[in-house]
Design a protein around this motif. Structure first.
Motif, PDB file in Angstrom:
ATOM      1  N   GLU A  58       0.825  -1.484  -0.036  1.00 27.09           N
ATOM      2  CA  GLU A  58       0.010   0.019  -0.062  1.00 27.09           C
ATOM      3  C   GLU A  58       0.951   1.359  -0.085  1.00 27.09           C
ATOM      4  O   GLU A  58       0.544   2.252  -0.738  1.00 27.09           O
ATOM      5  N   ALA A  59       1.888   1.250   0.752  1.00 25.10           N
ATOM      6  CA  ALA A  59       2.672   2.447   0.786  1.00 25.10           C
ATOM      7  C   ALA A  59       3.602   2.645  -0.463  1.00 25.10           C
ATOM      8  O   ALA A  59       3.632   3.688  -0.965  1.00 25.10           O
ATOM      9  N   ILE A  60       4.001   1.646  -1.042  1.00 27.34           N
ATOM     10  CA  ILE A  60       4.531   1.767  -2.540  1.00 27.34           C
ATOM     11  C   ILE A  60       3.625   2.306  -3.509  1.00 27.34           C
ATOM     12  O   ILE A  60       3.793   3.296  -4.233  1.00 27.34           O
ATOM     13  N   THR A  61       2.366   1.674  -3.351  1.00 27.86           N
ATOM     14  CA  THR A  61       1.434   2.339  -4.347  1.00 27.86           C
ATOM     15  C   THR A  61       1.127   3.881  -4.000  1.00 27.86           C
ATOM     16  O   THR A  61       1.065   4.785  -5.065  1.00 27.86           O
ATOM     17  N   LYS A  62       0.836   4.231  -2.806  1.00 29.69           N
ATOM     18  CA  LYS A  62       0.676   5.668  -2.345  1.00 29.69           C
ATOM     19  C   LYS A  62       1.811   6.562  -2.697  1.00 29.69           C
ATOM     20  O   LYS A  62       1.456   7.626  -3.275  1.00 29.69           O
ATOM     21  N   LEU A  63       3.012   6.127  -2.663  1.00 23.68           N
ATOM     22  CA  LEU A  63       3.922   6.978  -2.579  1.00 23.68           C
ATOM     23  C   LEU A  63       4.672   7.347  -4.000  1.00 23.68           C
ATOM     24  O   LEU A  63       4.892   8.323  -4.419  1.00 23.68           O
ATOM     25  N   PHE A  64       4.603   5.959  -4.714  1.00 24.79           N
ATOM     26  CA  PHE A  64       5.355   5.821  -5.893  1.00 24.79           C
ATOM     27  C   PHE A  64       4.443   5.254  -7.250  1.00 24.79           C
ATOM     28  O   PHE A  64       5.044   5.477  -8.430  1.00 24.79           O
ATOM     29  N   GLY A  65       3.328   5.137  -6.833  1.00 26.09           N
ATOM     30  CA  GLY A  65       2.448   4.719  -7.945  1.00 26.09           C
ATOM     31  C   GLY A  65       2.680   3.578  -8.716  1.00 26.09           C
ATOM     32  O   GLY A  65       2.464   3.296  -9.940  1.00 26.09           O
ATOM     33  N   GLY A 217      13.427  14.084  -2.555  1.00 27.01           N
ATOM     34  CA  GLY A 217      14.190  12.678  -2.284  1.00 27.01           C
ATOM     35  C   GLY A 217      13.339  12.000  -1.113  1.00 27.01           C
ATOM     36  O   GLY A 217      12.349  12.460  -0.603  1.00 27.01           O
ATOM     37  N   VAL A 218      13.541  10.860  -1.077  1.00 29.98           N
ATOM     38  CA  VAL A 218      13.076   9.871  -0.173  1.00 29.98           C
ATOM     39  C   VAL A 218      13.697   9.396   1.071  1.00 29.98           C
ATOM     40  O   VAL A 218      14.921   9.083   1.189  1.00 29.98           O
ATOM     41  N   PHE A 219      13.005   9.454   2.185  1.00 29.25           N
ATOM     42  CA  PHE A 219      13.981   9.287   3.493  1.00 29.25           C
ATOM     43  C   PHE A 219      13.117   8.061   4.079  1.00 29.25           C
ATOM     44  O   PHE A 219      11.877   7.813   4.212  1.00 29.25           O
ATOM     45  N   PHE A 254       9.232   8.996   3.962  1.00 28.93           N
ATOM     46  CA  PHE A 254       8.559  10.100   3.562  1.00 28.93           C
ATOM     47  C   PHE A 254       9.270  10.634   2.342  1.00 28.93           C
ATOM     48  O   PHE A 254      10.285  10.268   2.387  1.00 28.93           O
ATOM     49  N   VAL A 255       8.602  11.432   1.512  1.00 33.73           N
ATOM     50  CA  VAL A 255       9.284  12.077   0.545  1.00 33.73           C
ATOM     51  C   VAL A 255       9.303  13.620   1.026  1.00 33.73           C
ATOM     52  O   VAL A 255       8.435  14.348   1.355  1.00 33.73           O
TER      53      VAL A 255
END
Length: 256
Positions: A58-65, A217-219, A254-255
């Motif tokens: 879910e996180a990968i879809t939410k943040l990176f699509g 960038g991504v943290f 987070f981005v």
């Protein structure tokens, strides 16, 4: 008796490495005077993380699509070979973790420079390097020598030789490694924290790494439930972090 022998062996190994004396001093303080501070705010943060947590997918879809399952399909042979190498390794270290999250963070940011703290077998290193090689990017890693375990030669063990040309490994504690890394490269596209799990160590490193992370960038931080350093850092900087539940731990991302 086994634990006592390990501590003694580690202490002697430190004494043979003057370049690691600063970290030896910090460890003595952490395990004596500051012992209770290591887990500061743990209950608070676990409650906070649990209320926000979603799956890695879910996180990968939410943040990176993207759909994370294409990672394991595309790199199946490499990942299988890495798993076989881990099984054969005589030293036991940390497992794979959120490989897909790390890989897609690099893809999303089109990373050319990535920094990570904590290497062990090199699973997170492998995930970053698989993306970085597409752009001839560079991974900078900080990892303490495995003193007392005779395990130094196995750090990064699962990383294939052909990917190591894009990798620079600094074998010191973060407080020594990070200034050296920042002296070579000052701006990063992805940050991945997975080293010192004490409150003071995490909070210090978060601030240093965040300063050198570019906007957009991504943290990423592993093990944010060990204490409240990550939650406190996010609240201090007004960061709305995504929290991922993975087995019995939480990962923050987070981005910027």
């Amino acid at each position: 008796m086994g634990e006592l022998n390990r501590v003694f062996k580690t202490f002697i190994a430190y004494l043979k490495r003057p370049d690691l004396y600063p970290e030896l001093g910090r460890k003595i303080l952490k395990n004596t005077v500051n012992r209770n501070n290591a887990f500061k705010g743990k209950e608070k943060t676990n409650s906070w993380a649990k209320s926000k947590a979603i799956s890695q997918k879910e996180a990968i879809t939410k943040l990176f699509g993207v759909d994370m399952f294409s990672f394991t399909t595309e790199y199946q042979n490499i990942l299988n070979n890495a798993a076989q190498k881990e099984k054969k390794c005589p030293i036991k270290m940390g497992g794979p973790g959120a490989l897909e999250l790390i890989y897609y963070a690099c893809e999303f940011s089109q990373a050319k420079n990535v920094i990570e703290t904590g290497v062990a077998y090199g699973w997170s290193s492998l995930a970053s390097l698989l993306s970085l090689e597409k752009r001839n990017g560079k991974l900078y890693s900080s990892d303490m020598p495995y003193l007392g375990q005779n395990g130094d030669q196995y750090v990064g063990y699962v990383v294939p030789e052909n990917l190591k040309t894009n990798w620079k490994l600094f074998r010191f504690a973060d407080k020594e490694s990070l200034p050296k890394i920042f002296g070579e490269n000052g701006t990063f596209d992805v940050v991945h924290y997975d080293s010192d799990k004490s409150y003071d160590g995490m909070f210090w490193a978060y601030n240093e790494l965040y300063t050198h992370l570019r906007k957009g960038g991504v943290f990423i931080s592993d093990d944010i439930g060990d204490n409240s350093a990550y939650q406190d850092f996010c609240e201090k900087n007004n960061i709305d972090s995504t929290i991922i539940a993975m087995d019995d731990k939480y990962v923050g991302v987070f981005v910027k």
